[in-house]
Design a protein around this motif. Structure first.
Motif, PDB file in Angstrom:
ATOM      1  N   PHE A  97      32.181  47.069  65.435  1.00 44.77           N
ATOM      2  CA  PHE A  97      31.610  45.994  66.445  1.00 44.77           C
ATOM      3  C   PHE A  97      31.283  46.322  67.758  1.00 44.77           C
ATOM      4  CE2 PHE A  97      34.811  44.202  63.490  1.00 44.77           C
ATOM      5  CZ  PHE A  97      33.907  43.080  62.721  1.00 44.77           C
ATOM      6  N   ALA A  98      31.151  47.505  67.958  1.00 48.61           N
ATOM      7  CA  ALA A  98      30.282  48.149  69.135  1.00 48.61           C
ATOM      8  C   ALA A  98      30.976  47.751  70.469  1.00 48.61           C
ATOM      9  CB  ALA A  98      28.953  47.621  69.152  1.00 48.61           C
ATOM     10  N   GLY A  99      32.341  47.572  70.655  1.00 50.80           N
ATOM     11  CA  GLY A  99      32.964  47.226  71.598  1.00 50.80           C
ATOM     12  C   GLY A  99      32.906  45.496  72.221  1.00 50.80           C
ATOM     13  N   VAL A 100      32.210  44.849  71.414  1.00 49.56           N
ATOM     14  CA  VAL A 100      32.086  43.311  71.953  1.00 49.56           C
ATOM     15  C   VAL A 100      33.400  42.673  71.989  1.00 49.56           C
ATOM     16  CG1 VAL A 100      30.672  41.320  71.425  1.00 49.56           C
ATOM     17  CG2 VAL A 100      29.520  43.414  71.093  1.00 49.56           C
ATOM     18  N   PRO A 101      34.086  42.692  70.769  1.00 48.42           N
ATOM     19  CA  PRO A 101      35.299  41.915  70.993  1.00 48.42           C
ATOM     20  C   PRO A 101      36.112  42.385  71.956  1.00 48.42           C
ATOM     21  CG  PRO A 101      34.853  42.785  68.711  1.00 48.42           C
ATOM     22  CD  PRO A 101      33.909  43.458  69.473  1.00 48.42           C
ATOM     23  N   ALA A 125      27.674  58.165  75.361  1.00 49.81           N
ATOM     24  CA  ALA A 125      27.518  57.194  76.805  1.00 49.81           C
ATOM     25  C   ALA A 125      26.511  55.871  76.168  1.00 49.81           C
ATOM     26  CB  ALA A 125      26.990  57.983  77.857  1.00 49.81           C
ATOM     27  N   ASP A 126      25.409  56.022  75.432  1.00 54.85           N
ATOM     28  CA  ASP A 126      24.720  54.944  75.310  1.00 54.85           C
ATOM     29  C   ASP A 126      25.650  53.940  74.448  1.00 54.85           C
ATOM     30  OD1 ASP A 126      22.561  56.295  76.531  1.00 54.85           O
ATOM     31  OD2 ASP A 126      21.770  57.178  74.714  1.00 54.85           O
ATOM     32  N   ALA A 127      26.449  54.172  73.585  1.00 58.01           N
ATOM     33  CA  ALA A 127      27.075  53.142  72.886  1.00 58.01           C
ATOM     34  C   ALA A 127      28.056  52.496  73.938  1.00 58.01           C
ATOM     35  CB  ALA A 127      28.094  53.907  71.829  1.00 58.01           C
ATOM     36  N   TYR A 128      28.701  53.226  74.903  1.00 53.43           N
ATOM     37  CA  TYR A 128      29.541  52.583  75.888  1.00 53.43           C
ATOM     38  C   TYR A 128      28.675  51.734  76.963  1.00 53.43           C
ATOM     39  CZ  TYR A 128      32.790  51.796  79.863  1.00 53.43           C
ATOM     40  OH  TYR A 128      33.631  51.215  80.790  1.00 53.43           O
ATOM     41  N   ALA A 129      27.405  52.148  77.069  1.00 50.68           N
ATOM     42  CA  ALA A 129      26.763  51.075  77.883  1.00 50.68           C
ATOM     43  C   ALA A 129      26.387  49.886  77.250  1.00 50.68           C
ATOM     44  CB  ALA A 129      25.401  51.890  78.192  1.00 50.68           C
ATOM     45  N   ASP A 147      23.377  60.146  83.027  1.00 54.85           N
ATOM     46  CA  ASP A 147      22.034  60.012  82.785  1.00 54.85           C
ATOM     47  C   ASP A 147      21.607  58.573  82.449  1.00 54.85           C
ATOM     48  OD1 ASP A 147      22.141  62.746  83.566  1.00 54.85           O
ATOM     49  OD2 ASP A 147      22.117  63.316  81.509  1.00 54.85           O
ATOM     50  N   ASN A 148      22.298  57.932  81.650  1.00 54.65           N
ATOM     51  CA  ASN A 148      22.281  56.534  81.317  1.00 54.65           C
ATOM     52  C   ASN A 148      21.821  55.850  82.379  1.00 54.65           C
ATOM     53  OD1 ASN A 148      22.930  53.619  80.514  1.00 54.65           O
ATOM     54  ND2 ASN A 148      22.710  54.419  78.442  1.00 54.65           N
ATOM     55  N   GLU A 149      20.675  55.056  82.699  1.00 58.36           N
ATOM     56  CA  GLU A 149      20.191  54.067  83.893  1.00 58.36           C
ATOM     57  C   GLU A 149      21.378  53.256  83.971  1.00 58.36           C
ATOM     58  OE1 GLU A 149      16.310  53.386  83.759  1.00 58.36           O
ATOM     59  OE2 GLU A 149      15.529  55.598  83.983  1.00 58.36           O
ATOM     60  N   TYR A 150      21.618  52.380  82.766  1.00 63.46           N
ATOM     61  CA  TYR A 150      22.050  51.250  82.626  1.00 63.46           C
ATOM     62  C   TYR A 150      23.715  51.535  83.499  1.00 63.46           C
ATOM     63  CZ  TYR A 150      25.036  47.164  81.737  1.00 63.46           C
ATOM     64  OH  TYR A 150      25.647  45.949  81.710  1.00 63.46           O
ATOM     65  N   LEU A 151      24.468  52.524  82.735  1.00 62.45           N
ATOM     66  CA  LEU A 151      25.655  53.126  83.283  1.00 62.45           C
ATOM     67  C   LEU A 151      25.526  53.495  84.693  1.00 62.45           C
ATOM     68  CD1 LEU A 151      27.173  55.273  80.162  1.00 62.45           C
ATOM     69  CD2 LEU A 151      27.600  52.755  81.028  1.00 62.45           C
ATOM     70  N   ASP A 152      24.523  54.028  85.180  1.00 60.89           N
ATOM     71  CA  ASP A 152      24.466  54.521  86.446  1.00 60.89           C
ATOM     72  C   ASP A 152      24.285  53.349  87.651  1.00 60.89           C
ATOM     73  OD1 ASP A 152      24.248  56.884  88.078  1.00 60.89           O
ATOM     74  OD2 ASP A 152      22.227  56.382  88.852  1.00 60.89           O
ATOM     75  N   THR A 182      36.243  64.275  74.578  1.00 55.68           N
ATOM     76  CA  THR A 182      35.280  63.240  74.136  1.00 55.68           C
ATOM     77  C   THR A 182      33.984  63.856  73.950  1.00 55.68           C
ATOM     78  OG1 THR A 182      34.635  60.859  73.839  1.00 55.68           O
ATOM     79  CG2 THR A 182      34.947  62.219  76.180  1.00 55.68           C
ATOM     80  N   LYS A 183      32.789  63.003  73.749  1.00 56.21           N
ATOM     81  CA  LYS A 183      31.623  63.357  73.607  1.00 56.21           C
ATOM     82  C   LYS A 183      30.786  63.139  74.968  1.00 56.21           C
ATOM     83  CE  LYS A 183      30.922  62.258  68.898  1.00 56.21           C
ATOM     84  NZ  LYS A 183      30.422  61.237  67.767  1.00 56.21           N
ATOM     85  N   GLY A 184      30.886  64.176  75.872  1.00 57.39           N
ATOM     86  CA  GLY A 184      30.480  63.939  77.273  1.00 57.39           C
ATOM     87  C   GLY A 184      28.883  64.297  77.600  1.00 57.39           C
ATOM     88  N   ALA A 185      28.129  64.132  76.674  1.00 57.59           N
ATOM     89  CA  ALA A 185      26.674  64.082  76.968  1.00 57.59           C
ATOM     90  C   ALA A 185      26.234  63.284  77.778  1.00 57.59           C
ATOM     91  CB  ALA A 185      25.757  64.415  75.398  1.00 57.59           C
ATOM     92  N   GLY A 186      25.263  63.522  78.661  1.00 62.82           N
ATOM     93  CA  GLY A 186      24.848  62.550  79.879  1.00 62.82           C
ATOM     94  C   GLY A 186      25.625  62.225  80.780  1.00 62.82           C
ATOM     95  N   VAL A 187      26.941  62.826  80.833  1.00 57.51           N
ATOM     96  CA  VAL A 187      28.122  62.254  81.762  1.00 57.51           C
ATOM     97  C   VAL A 187      28.431  63.542  82.608  1.00 57.51           C
ATOM     98  CG1 VAL A 187      30.276  61.400  81.930  1.00 57.51           C
ATOM     99  CG2 VAL A 187      28.762  60.617  80.380  1.00 57.51           C
TER     100      VAL A 187
END
Length: 202
Positions: A97-101, A125-129, A147-152, A182-187
């Motif tokens: 559910f991609a974190g929505v609940p 990072a994109d999934a967390y965004a 690197d993800n603009e929304y997270l930034d 964890t998967k730290g790409a872009g962070v």
């Protein structure tokens, strides 16, 4: 994890220290109560579940219980903060559910802020965004860059609540073991979190 526990301790200590300093501005004859409500390692367990404690099956957990406990704590205090120190998202629910609940129920429970844990980035990072687009509370971490603009844009170093006679300055920190866990790409992580913490309270 020892490192995470240490970081949590820092966060709690900073909140307490700043609250105490703020109270010093009040009249010496005036007493106020301040509740620090904090959860850790929700791990997507927003529904209650059974577990064995001392050999006895007990029903525990769930966001409804957290919300109820937080409400009672708020009712008994003049001021409060309600925070999460991270690891709120985890498979399998996060994968489906991609974190929505999790973000939605945390918002409805009244969370004021959260700092991400390493598990928030297990899907990248994109999934967390995408997940925190459903969060109606502050996301804070002082030693992370993205690197993800929304997270930034969305994740702030710190946040200040001003409930009345004083300000409450809260900041979050990520464990320096992030890239190993964890998967730290872009962070990118500033591993010198002690220095970062000192800068936040300077």
């Amino acid at each position: 994890m020892k490192n995470k526990a240490f970081v949590i301790t820092i966060i709690v200590s900073v909140v307490i220290i700043i609250a105490v300093i703020a109270y010093s501005n009040l009249s010496s004859r005036e007493t106020k109560s301040f509740a620090i409500i904090m959860t850790s390692d929700l791990q997507s367990q927003i529904a209650p579940f059974d577990m064995k404690i001392d050999g006895e099956k007990v029903n525990v957990g769930g966001m409804a219980r957290i919300a109820s406990a937080a409400r009672k704590a708020r009712e008994g205090a003049d001021y409060y903060t309600f925070l999460s120190s991270g690891d709120d998202l985890m498979a399998p629910l996060f994968n489906v559910f991609a974190g929505v609940p999790e973000m939605t129920t945390m918002t409805r429970a009244g969370y004021m802020g959260a700092t991400p844990g390493n598990h928030e980035f297990d899907r990248g990072a994109d999934a967390y965004a995408e997940a925190i687009k459903s969060a109606g509370f502050q996301i804070i971490s002082a030693n992370m860059d993205f690197d993800n603009e929304y997270l930034d844009r969305r994740i702030r170093d710190s946040y200040v609540w001003a409930p009345g006679e004083f300000n409450i300055h809260v900041f979050g920190l990520m464990t320096p073991d992030f890239e190993r866990l964890t998967k730290g790409a872009g962070v990118s992580i500033n591993r010198d979190f002690i220095k970062v913490a000192k800068e936040q309270v300077a």
